[in-house]
Design a protein around this motif. Structure first.
Motif, PDB file in Angstrom:
ATOM      1  N   LEU A 122     -23.318  -8.692  32.527  1.00 42.18           N
ATOM      2  CA  LEU A 122     -22.429  -8.136  31.675  1.00 42.18           C
ATOM      3  C   LEU A 122     -21.415  -7.517  32.268  1.00 42.18           C
ATOM      4  CD1 LEU A 122     -23.206  -6.808  28.907  1.00 42.18           C
ATOM      5  CD2 LEU A 122     -23.497  -4.338  29.876  1.00 42.18           C
ATOM      6  N   TYR A 123     -20.974  -7.769  33.615  1.00 40.47           N
ATOM      7  CA  TYR A 123     -20.255  -7.243  34.124  1.00 40.47           C
ATOM      8  C   TYR A 123     -18.982  -8.240  34.026  1.00 40.47           C
ATOM      9  CZ  TYR A 123     -17.121  -5.369  37.564  1.00 40.47           C
ATOM     10  OH  TYR A 123     -15.863  -5.457  38.079  1.00 40.47           O
ATOM     11  N   ASN A 124     -19.873  -9.598  34.358  1.00 39.44           N
ATOM     12  CA  ASN A 124     -18.674 -10.549  34.724  1.00 39.44           C
ATOM     13  C   ASN A 124     -18.204 -10.613  33.043  1.00 39.44           C
ATOM     14  OD1 ASN A 124     -19.693 -11.605  37.205  1.00 39.44           O
ATOM     15  ND2 ASN A 124     -21.503 -12.393  36.770  1.00 39.44           N
ATOM     16  N   ASN A 129     -21.404 -20.576  32.998  1.00 41.29           N
ATOM     17  CA  ASN A 129     -21.722 -20.744  34.603  1.00 41.29           C
ATOM     18  C   ASN A 129     -22.048 -19.361  34.989  1.00 41.29           C
ATOM     19  OD1 ASN A 129     -18.921 -19.464  33.216  1.00 41.29           O
ATOM     20  ND2 ASN A 129     -18.798 -19.075  35.891  1.00 41.29           N
ATOM     21  N   VAL A 130     -22.306 -17.917  34.302  1.00 37.96           N
ATOM     22  CA  VAL A 130     -22.789 -16.888  34.456  1.00 37.96           C
ATOM     23  C   VAL A 130     -23.791 -16.486  34.346  1.00 37.96           C
ATOM     24  CG1 VAL A 130     -20.199 -16.241  35.502  1.00 37.96           C
ATOM     25  CG2 VAL A 130     -21.425 -15.468  32.923  1.00 37.96           C
ATOM     26  N   PHE A 131     -24.334 -17.641  33.457  1.00 37.27           N
ATOM     27  CA  PHE A 131     -26.051 -16.619  32.874  1.00 37.27           C
ATOM     28  C   PHE A 131     -27.026 -17.194  34.242  1.00 37.27           C
ATOM     29  CE2 PHE A 131     -23.833 -16.393  29.188  1.00 37.27           C
ATOM     30  CZ  PHE A 131     -24.944 -15.728  28.470  1.00 37.27           C
ATOM     31  N   LEU A 164     -18.591  -1.031  35.318  1.00 36.32           N
ATOM     32  CA  LEU A 164     -18.911  -0.590  33.402  1.00 36.32           C
ATOM     33  C   LEU A 164     -19.095   0.322  33.159  1.00 36.32           C
ATOM     34  CD1 LEU A 164     -22.015  -3.620  33.296  1.00 36.32           C
ATOM     35  CD2 LEU A 164     -19.911  -3.716  31.861  1.00 36.32           C
ATOM     36  N   LYS A 165     -19.187   1.053  32.164  1.00 39.50           N
ATOM     37  CA  LYS A 165     -18.626   2.322  32.030  1.00 39.50           C
ATOM     38  C   LYS A 165     -19.777   2.731  31.230  1.00 39.50           C
ATOM     39  CE  LYS A 165     -14.514   3.319  30.288  1.00 39.50           C
ATOM     40  NZ  LYS A 165     -13.213   3.514  28.889  1.00 39.50           N
ATOM     41  N   ARG A 166     -20.589   3.801  31.260  1.00 38.18           N
ATOM     42  CA  ARG A 166     -22.039   4.637  29.911  1.00 38.18           C
ATOM     43  C   ARG A 166     -21.552   4.588  29.518  1.00 38.18           C
ATOM     44  NH1 ARG A 166     -26.449   5.395  34.564  1.00 38.18           N
ATOM     45  NH2 ARG A 166     -25.775   4.805  36.817  1.00 38.18           N
ATOM     46  N   PHE A 215     -27.512   3.686  28.941  1.00 39.56           N
ATOM     47  CA  PHE A 215     -26.547   2.557  28.630  1.00 39.56           C
ATOM     48  C   PHE A 215     -25.399   2.482  28.923  1.00 39.56           C
ATOM     49  CE2 PHE A 215     -29.623   4.169  25.278  1.00 39.56           C
ATOM     50  CZ  PHE A 215     -29.549   2.784  24.439  1.00 39.56           C
ATOM     51  N   PHE A 216     -25.405   1.026  29.327  1.00 44.94           N
ATOM     52  CA  PHE A 216     -23.765  -0.102  29.881  1.00 44.94           C
ATOM     53  C   PHE A 216     -22.929  -0.195  28.573  1.00 44.94           C
ATOM     54  CE2 PHE A 216     -25.842   0.982  33.500  1.00 44.94           C
ATOM     55  CZ  PHE A 216     -25.473   1.629  34.249  1.00 44.94           C
ATOM     56  N   VAL A 217     -22.413   0.038  28.862  1.00 49.87           N
ATOM     57  CA  VAL A 217     -21.103  -0.119  27.730  1.00 49.87           C
ATOM     58  C   VAL A 217     -20.575  -1.992  27.831  1.00 49.87           C
ATOM     59  CG1 VAL A 217     -19.198   0.129  26.014  1.00 49.87           C
ATOM     60  CG2 VAL A 217     -21.137   2.161  26.511  1.00 49.87           C
ATOM     61  N   SER A 218     -19.950  -2.517  26.873  1.00 51.65           N
ATOM     62  CA  SER A 218     -19.600  -3.848  26.796  1.00 51.65           C
ATOM     63  C   SER A 218     -18.725  -3.606  25.407  1.00 51.65           C
ATOM     64  CB  SER A 218     -19.581  -4.770  27.058  1.00 51.65           C
ATOM     65  OG  SER A 218     -19.275  -6.024  26.360  1.00 51.65           O
TER      66      SER A 218
END
Length: 346
Positions: free
Chosen positions: A118-120, A292-294, A142-144, A93-96
């Motif tokens: 997700l990073y962007n 623009n980042v999708f 990106l944090k786990r 799992f990566f977290v936003s």
């Protein structure tokens, strides 16, 4: 039994699965006519990814589509539930925290595209996919989920929107094979091709490989050794073994890397409709002004080459795929037979 007879025995629709292309009748398993396919050498950039080619999804609303996907998963879990919430699974799992999103990453499902997006969104960057890959190891990251305390993990699992991306197992296998092994017609000598063919040479045992072989799939010559390109049949037989000898996250069961029966996912995206699905999910998560980042729409490598590769696979090995990947087929709404029927009708 040929593929056509097998399909007929499994589905009455199979009798209609005869295509005409360029004046040549195509019978799966008997005679084929396909245009030569070349792997694109154009650098892949975030913003050009997958087509919306799930016909059933395009006929219903996003809400209905998600209801159907989640209902199939719930039905499967009621019959086959487990309690595996191991740290290994939680580590996927990566977290936003910015958008309160948890993304469970499964290899070969569009995971790099989704991770880069997700990073962007999390850090306000505009990386292409290649730039994102080159940036890995840098900061910020990106944090786990496992980087948080137990209480913080439980809070996020309860309150954040949870995203899972899955893919047709048949196409995912083709994608993994071509990306890591290259194959006879697609091998281009990239470092990963050399390393994977070298590391998995013992997959040749599954097809009683003899050296020299009358149907050599290609040779990799290094400074000290000579290696053979792994044929798709050997790959399929190896990955469907129950021994775990050739286990790898890129072709392991998707359900082994995320806990779909233990975590309630708010959104189940399909690689086949990833561009549309990601837009819907992140809009619902409150993302605005970052169009623009999708990802955009583009034919997937795995889909382009499925028919060409699977036509060489015997029925008994197709059935082995069905048995090995049955959990992924069943819980995520894919069908082995329907997948081949769709291949023949496109």
């Amino acid at each position: 039994m040929g593929v056509l007879e097998w399909l007929r025995s499994r589905s009455p629709q199979a009798a209609k699965c005869i295509m005409v292309a360029g004046g040549a009748v195509i019978l799966f398993g008997f005679m084929f006519y396909t245009d030569e396919v070349h792997m694109s050498q154009t650098p892949f950039r975030l913003g050009s990814y997958v087509p919306d080619d799930d016909a059933e999804s395009n006929m219903v609303s996003p809400r209905q589509d998600q209801s159907r996907r989640k209902a199939l998963l719930e039905e499967y879990c009621q019959k086959n539930s487990s309690s595996d919430m191991s740290p290994r699974r939680m580590g996927n799992f990566f977290v936003s925290d910015r958008y309160k999103v948890l993304y469970c990453k499964v290899a070969r499902t569009g995971s790099t595209t989704t991770s880069a997006l997700l990073y962007n969104l999390e850090f306000g960057t505009n990386f292409t996919q290649q730039e994102y890959l080159e940036h890995q190891g840098g900061t910020p990251i990106l944090k786990r989920l496992t980087s948080y305390t137990k209480d913080e993990q439980m809070l996020r699992l309860k309150t954040y929107k949870k995203l899972l991306v899955v893919r047709n197992p048949l196409e995912r296998l083709v994608s993994a094979y071509l990306f890591f092994f290259g194959g006879k017609d697609y091998f281009v000598g990239k470092t990963r091709h050399v390393l994977y063919n070298q590391h998995y040479q013992d997959m040749l045992e599954t097809i009683d490989w003899k050296i020299p072989h009358t149907e050599d799939y290609g040779v990799i010559q290094t400074t000290n050794e000579k290696y053979h390109v792994i044929p798709f049949l050997a790959f399929i037989r190896a990955v469907t073994e129950d021994t775990g000898r050739w286990e790898n996250e890129h072709w392991a069961l998707m359900s082994n890397y995320c806990p779909p029966c233990q975590v309630h996912f708010d959104f189940i995206a399909h690689t086949e409709t990833l561009a549309k699905d990601l837009n819907i999910f992140f809009q619902n998560a409150g993302v605005t002004g970052r169009e623009n980042v999708f990802p955009h729409v583009k034919t997937r490598l795995g889909k382009r080459n499925m028919l060409d590769l699977y036509r060489q696979i015997p029925i008994k090995d197709i059935q082995r795929i069905g048995r090995k990947y049955a959990p992924d087929f069943d819980m995520f709404g894919y069908s082995l037979e329907d997948s081949f029927l769709q291949l023949l009708s496109t």
